[in-house]
Design an enzyme around this catalytic site. Structure first.
Site, PDB file in Angstrom:
ATOM      1  N   ASP A   1       2.470  -1.561   3.651  1.00 25.97           N
ATOM      2  CA  ASP A   1       1.767  -2.833   2.899  1.00 25.97           C
ATOM      3  C   ASP A   1       0.559  -3.387   3.800  1.00 25.97           C
ATOM      4  O   ASP A   1       0.963  -3.415   4.946  1.00 25.97           O
ATOM      5  CB  ASP A   1       2.604  -3.712   2.323  1.00 25.97           C
TER       6      ASP A   1
ATOM      7  N   ARG B   1      -3.736   4.051   0.727  1.00 25.84           N
ATOM      8  CA  ARG B   1      -3.461   3.189  -0.494  1.00 25.84           C
ATOM      9  C   ARG B   1      -4.719   2.100  -0.553  1.00 25.84           C
ATOM     10  O   ARG B   1      -4.749   1.308   0.452  1.00 25.84           O
ATOM     11  CB  ARG B   1      -2.264   2.414  -0.616  1.00 25.84           C
TER      12      ARG B   1
END
Ligand code: FDA
Length: 318
Positions: free
Chosen positions: A144, A194
Site C-alpha cells: 500500500d 495499483r
C-alpha cells in the site's frame, strides 16, 4: 475533492476523538460496511462470498504506524496465518483470467518502517518473509501507499524485493505530482502497479488539491501504465477512470488477464459485479482487524454522506 476532506482528516488525528470513536463496537453499521470484521474468521467468510461471486480479493490486516518492534512482528505472524488461510480457500473458475485470485495488501508502516532505528530495513526484511511465504502459496502481495513522507522508502523497498519476487505489486497515488514519472519508471514488463487517487492529507507542494486535477492526473498515469508492459490495477470507483481503462485496454489489445479493476469492500458493489459479469478481472480490497480507525476515517473523509450516516448511527445508539 470533497472540500471537507482535509478538515475531517485533521480532526481524525485528535486522540480524544479517536478514543470516543473507537469505543464503538466494530459491529456498528458504518464500520461493518467498510471492514469485514475484527477476526480472520470474519474475514475468511467475507472472502469466500466474494470469490464465489466471481470477484477476486486483496486482504489488508488493519494496522499502521507501528512504533513497537513486537507489534511489527505480531503483524508478520498474522499475515503468515492469513496467507495460509487464503491459500486454503477454493479458487473460483474465472474464464480468461489466470492471475491468482487471492492477494494480501500490506502497509510497510505496519511492518516496522516507522521504527526509530533501522525502520525501513526492518520493514523490508519483514516484507521479504511475507513474500517468501506468499510465493509458496500462490498468493500475490501488493504494498500500500501511505503519506508522501514514506513514498521514497516504500518504493525503494519494492524495487529491492522485486529482484527476488517480480510479481510484488506497489500502489501509486495519482494526487502526488511525482506519480506520472513514477508510472513511467514502473511500467516495465511484469510490473504490477495499483493506481489510486490517494487518501491522505497532503500539502499543495507535493499533491494536486482539486478533484479535477487529481482525476486528470489519474488519467495521464493510467495511460502511461496501459501503454506500458506491466500489469495495471485500476483502483477507483470513479466512472471516468473506469471507462477510460476499458477504452485504453481495447486500444492496446489488453485482454482480461492483462489488467484488473479494483474497488474497496463496501463501495459500489453492484458496479464490481457488473464488471465481473462482463468478463473483466475485478478485485475487492477487504480490510479486517481491530485497528480500523485510520482506515475508516479515510473512507468517511472521502464522502460527506458517509460522515452524516456515521453521525446518525452514533446519535441513535447513544
Ligand atoms: P472518488 O473519490 O472521486 O469517488 C468516485 C465515486 O466513488 C464517488 O462519487 C462515490 O460514488 C464512490 N466512492 C468513493 N469513495 C467512497 C466512499 N468512501 N464511500 C462511498 N462511496 C465512495 N489510497 C491510498 O492513499 N493508498 C493506498 O494504498 C490505497 N489503496 C487503495 C486500494 C484500492 C483497491 C482502492 C479502490 C483504493 C485505494 N486507496 C488508497 C484509496 C484511494 O486513494 C481513494 O481515496 C479512494 O479510492 C476514492 O477515490 P476514487 O478513485 O474512488 O474516486
Amino acid at each position: 475533492m470533497n472540500p471537507l476532506r482535509p478538515l475531517i482528516l485533521a480532526a481524525a488525528e485528535s486522540p480524544r476523538l479517536k478514543r470516543a470513536l473507537t469505543g464503538i463496537p466494530v459491529t456498528a453499521d458504518i464500520v461493518r460496511r467498510f471492514v469485514a470484521g475484527e477476526t480472520r474468521i470474519d474475514l475468511i467468510g467475507v472472502a469466500r462470498t466474494l470469490l464465489n461471486s466471481g470477484r477476486m480479493v486483496s486482504v489488508d490486516f488493519l494496522g499502521e504506524n507501528t512504533t513497537d518492534r513486537n507489534q511489527a512482528e505480531a503483524t508478520v505472524a498474522e499475515y503468515l496465518s492469513l496467507i495460509n488461510d487464503l491459500a486454503a480457500l477454493d479458487r473460483p473458475v474465472l474464464p480468461g483470467i489466470a492471475v491468482p485470485p487471492v492477494e494480501v495488501s500490506v502497509k510497510l508502516s505496519a511492518l516496522g518502517q516507522a521504527l526509530p532505528v533501522d525502520g525501513p530495513a526492518i520493514a523490508t526484511e519483514n516484507l521479504r518473509i511475507l513474500c517468501t511465504k506468499a510465493a509458496q502459496a500462490d498468493v500475490w502481495v501488493t504494498v500500500d501507499a501511505e503519506d508522501h513522507t514514506t513514498t521514497e522508502a516504500t518504493l525503494a523497498t519494492v524495487r529491492e524485493l522485486r529482484c527476488e519476487f517480480p510479481w510484488l505489486g506497489a500502489v501509486l497515488q495519482a494526487y502526488l505530482h511525482r506519480t506520472e514519472s513514477d508510472c513511467r519508471e514502473m511500467s516495465g514488463s511484469g510490473s504490477r502497479i495499483r493506481l489510486c487517487k490517494g487518501a491522505y492529507r497532503e500539502p499543495p507542494e507535493v499533491a494536486f488539491q482539486r478533484a479535477s486535477e487529481v482525476t486528470d492526473s489519474y488519467l495521464r498515469c493510467l495511460e502511461v501504465l496501459m501503454r506500458g508492459e506491466g500489469y495495471p490495477m485500476v483502483a477507483s470507483h470513479d466512472p471516468v477512470p473506469i471507462a477510460a481503462a476499458a477504452d485504453l485496454a481495447a486500444q492496446r489489445g489488453r485482454d482480461a488477464d492483462r489488467f484488473e479493476y479494483q474497488m474497496l469492500y463496501g463501495i459500489r458493489s453492484p458496479e464490481q459485479q457488473r464488471l465481473a459479469a462482463a468478463g473483466s478481472a475485478v478485485r475487492v480490497y477487504v480490510p479486517y482487524g481491530s485497528q480500523w480507525y485510520g482506515y475508516l476515517t479515510r473512507r468517511l473523509a472521502e464522502r460527506p454522506a458517509n460522515l452524516a450516516f456515521f453521525l446518525r448511527a452514533l446519535v441513535s445508539k447513544s
